[in-house]
Design a protein around this motif. Structure first.
Motif, PDB file in Angstrom:
ATOM      1  N   ALA A  25       0.827  -1.205   0.000  1.00  0.00           N
ATOM      2  CA  ALA A  25       0.000   0.000   0.000  1.00  0.00           C
ATOM      3  C   ALA A  25       0.861   1.256   0.000  1.00  0.00           C
ATOM      4  N   LEU A  26       1.955   1.218   0.741  1.00  0.00           N
ATOM      5  CA  LEU A  26       2.756   2.428   0.924  1.00  0.00           C
ATOM      6  C   LEU A  26       3.775   2.656  -0.191  1.00  0.00           C
ATOM      7  N   THR A  27       3.987   1.664  -1.059  1.00  0.00           N
ATOM      8  CA  THR A  27       4.934   1.891  -2.148  1.00  0.00           C
ATOM      9  C   THR A  27       4.230   1.997  -3.493  1.00  0.00           C
ATOM     10  N   ARG A  28       3.117   1.270  -3.650  1.00  0.00           N
ATOM     11  CA  ARG A  28       2.496   1.184  -4.972  1.00  0.00           C
ATOM     12  C   ARG A  28       1.353   2.164  -5.163  1.00  0.00           C
ATOM     13  N   PHE A  29       0.931   2.803  -4.117  1.00  0.00           N
ATOM     14  CA  PHE A  29      -0.206   3.710  -4.235  1.00  0.00           C
ATOM     15  C   PHE A  29       0.158   5.078  -3.686  1.00  0.00           C
TER      16      PHE A  29
END
Lengths: 321, 276
Positions: B89-93
């Protein structure tokens, strides 16, 4: 990585970590406005909000109450006392002693850990394969040893009557934990023993990742060893150094197990207390939970100041959040 | 510095570093007579298992060992899964509070665990009246709190590994018709496995080494874990060093095995956290 490492990237055969950043692909994913990230974060939230966030709030609240044994077990209503716990604390000479000890002890441990770790990282680059493997595995052993077992074995080595150290030095009967500073020093040695491997291995990995060609190029341009170190290696190592330094500060400030176990809960008459152990003892040994909470809050604030410094240092070294 | 001096220095330091561990294992195998004599030799002619036998038989170390293993395993598995989802969640969005959340995870690592033990003690006590399996003196309580305290670092560290996976792989899978679930578990999860190995060491250590929660929350001996149980060997008059060293050896072995297994990923994991 930092901008300074760009030349290093150019002559490496495109490692996996080099990828277009922030460019087209990022905006594309960014544009996908969806609830997916929140679903992905939900399990973390379910665990962290009640078990980390809420207790943190409770810690703050507790520090403004009068909360002792009657409130804890007899269910008496806790009285709101404002800053009373804090003024009690700040007016207490012991608190200032403990604060001073904590800072001196943590600082000494940080400096020693970094000095030993950095010196050995450099040493690792200059030795043969077998010596290097031997040192790496020895360090891995010290790193892996739980704080508890590290404490027990060093206590045994320095035991008054049966310890190897007293036997070798011919000092049978000498109690290393009796004197305040020799007790602190001994705990410090154990803390450094546990934590220098992290510094050594991180820095060694960092030095090894500097391409030889960059160093050679600098030398060809006529730079001295010192200049190469100062203007080529150091800037490239800075991101690693930052993390290693601040991580050490945070760890050494929060040492608990070693102090608690090795000095029997904080030493004779509390001579070896650090803030962490002090807060715990106030709460659970003296049943003064609210005073313990106040110490905890003050300590969190001190560490928060360090954290802000950490984030700013990270930002400055080019780490994107 | 000449090569020879460098090599010698490295070897001497390696031996000094490993010596306490050697002494621990040696003492664990020494017979009582040798441990309690004032002639501590760095070897023994009479190795014995009696210290281990006492640890298991008299002091019930098998049970404590099992308790520690159960708690650590549950924490490692759950924190790996939960941290993986969060790291994705924190890298791809890109979303509104992404940076805030990241900073909060970072700050969480700085909170002194021992201070939080105070409110957590009352929380765990109160949970016990609603859900007895997570109350005081349960392994469940240790699982919960150790999970909470290993997560922020696990997420922070795993983020570096997820970042290193090219997004084009997911794009390609999406074009091939893979749905989100498939992309997450069939593509990202296997690729990030080395990162999970590195992260799991830290979760394992958090749970395995935890002394303060076990000491505070576990009020009966049956549910005690190793670090706090080790204290039973410390007597006010004289410590049973043979027993302590045997128990310490037992406690160190699982971590050592874990470290050796993931040793390569560990270094790259630190690199991942450091480099980008």
């Amino acid at each position: 990585m930092t901008a300074t490492t760009t030349p290093a990237r150019a002559d490496r055969p495109a490692p996996a970590s080099v990828r277009p950043r922030g460019g087209a692909s990022k905006t594309k994913t960014g544009r996908r406005r969806s609830w997916t990230p929140f679903w992905l974060l939900l399990p973390s939230a379910v665990i962290l909000i009640p078990l980390f966030g809420y207790p943190l709030y409770q810690l703050g609240l507790l520090s403004f109450l009068k909360f002792g044994q009657p409130q804890a077990s007899a269910g008496e209503v806790a009285e709101f006392v404002g800053f009373d716990n804090y003024s009690t604390l700040l007016g207490d000479d012991q608190f200032w002693d403990v604060l001073f000890q904590t800072v001196v002890f943590a600082a000494a441990c940080v400096v020693a850990t970094l000095a030993v770790g950095a010196a050995l990282a450099v040493l690792l680059t200059r030795v043969g394969k077998w010596s290097r493997l031997l040192l790496l595995f020895a360090a891995l052993g010290a790193w892996a040893a739980p704080a508890m077992t590290g404490s027990t074995v060093w206590m045994f080595l320095f035991d008054t009557n049966l310890g190897l150290v007293n036997e070798v030095l011919g000092m049978q009967g000498h109690n290393w934990f009796y004197d305040k500073w020799s007790a602190f020093a001994l705990v410090g040695v154990v803390v450094v023993w546990h934590s220098f491997p992290f510094v050594m291995i991180s820095l060694y990995a960092g030095i090894e990742s500097i391409p030889v060609s960059v160093l050679e190029a600098a030398r060809l341009d006529g730079a001295s060893t010192w200049t190469v170190f100062r203007h080529v290696m150091l800037p490239m190592l800075r991101p690693i150094l930052t993390i290693v330094v601040i991580q050490s500060i945070i760890w050494d400030f929060k040492v608990f197990t070693q102090i608690y176990v090795m000095t029997g809960g904080g030493g004779i008459a509390g001579q070896n207390l650090v803030l962490n152990v002090y807060a715990y003892q106030k709460a659970f040994a003296s049943s003064d939970y609210s005073l313990g909470a106040a110490i905890g809050v003050l300590m969190t604030l001190i560490l928060l100041a360090v954290t802000i410094f950490y984030i700013r240092a990270l930002r400055r070294s080019g780490e994107e959040l | 510095m000449s090569r020879r001096i460098a090599n010698t220095t490295a070897i001497v330091i390696a031996l000094l570093t490993v010596f306490p561990l050697y002494w621990m294992v040696l003492s664990a195998f020494k017979p009582d007579g040798e441990i309690n004599s004032v002639d501590p030799r760095p070897w023994t002619w009479h190795p014995t298992l009696s210290n281990f036998r006492d640890a298991f038989g008299v002091s019930g170390f098998g049970g404590y060992f099992l308790n520690s293993l159960i708690v650590a395993t549950v924490v490692v598995v759950l924190s790996g899964l939960v941290a993986f989802l969060a790291a994705v969640a924190l890298t791809r969005f890109n979303f509104k509070f992404r940076t805030t959340i990241l900073v909060m995870f970072l700050v969480a690592q700085m909170v002194p665990v021992e201070a939080l033990t105070i409110p957590l003690f009352f929380l765990v006590r109160d949970i016990g009246s609603v859900a007895p399996q997570f109350g005081l003196s349960t392994l469940g309580s240790l699982m919960l709190v150790n999970l909470a305290f290993s997560l922020p670092f696990a997420i922070w560290m795993l983020r570096g590994f997820v970042k290193a996976i090219p997004e084009s792989l997911e794009e390609a899978a999406r074009i091939d018709g893979a749905n989100r679930f498939t992309i997450l578990w069939r593509i990202l999860f296997p690729l990030v496995a080395p990162g999970l190995a590195a992260t799991s060491v830290f979760s394992f250590i958090t749970a395995w080494n935890d002394f303060v929660f076990a000491k505070t929350f576990i009020l009966d001996t049956d549910h005690q874990t190793l670090p706090a149980a080790l204290m039973v060997f410390f007597k006010p008059d004289e410590n049973d060093w043979g027993g302590i060293m045997a128990a310490s050896t037992l406690m160190t072995i699982p971590v050592l095995i874990f470290f050796v297994l993931v040793q390569r990923h560990l270094v790259s994991g630190l690199g991942g956290a450091v480099k980008d």
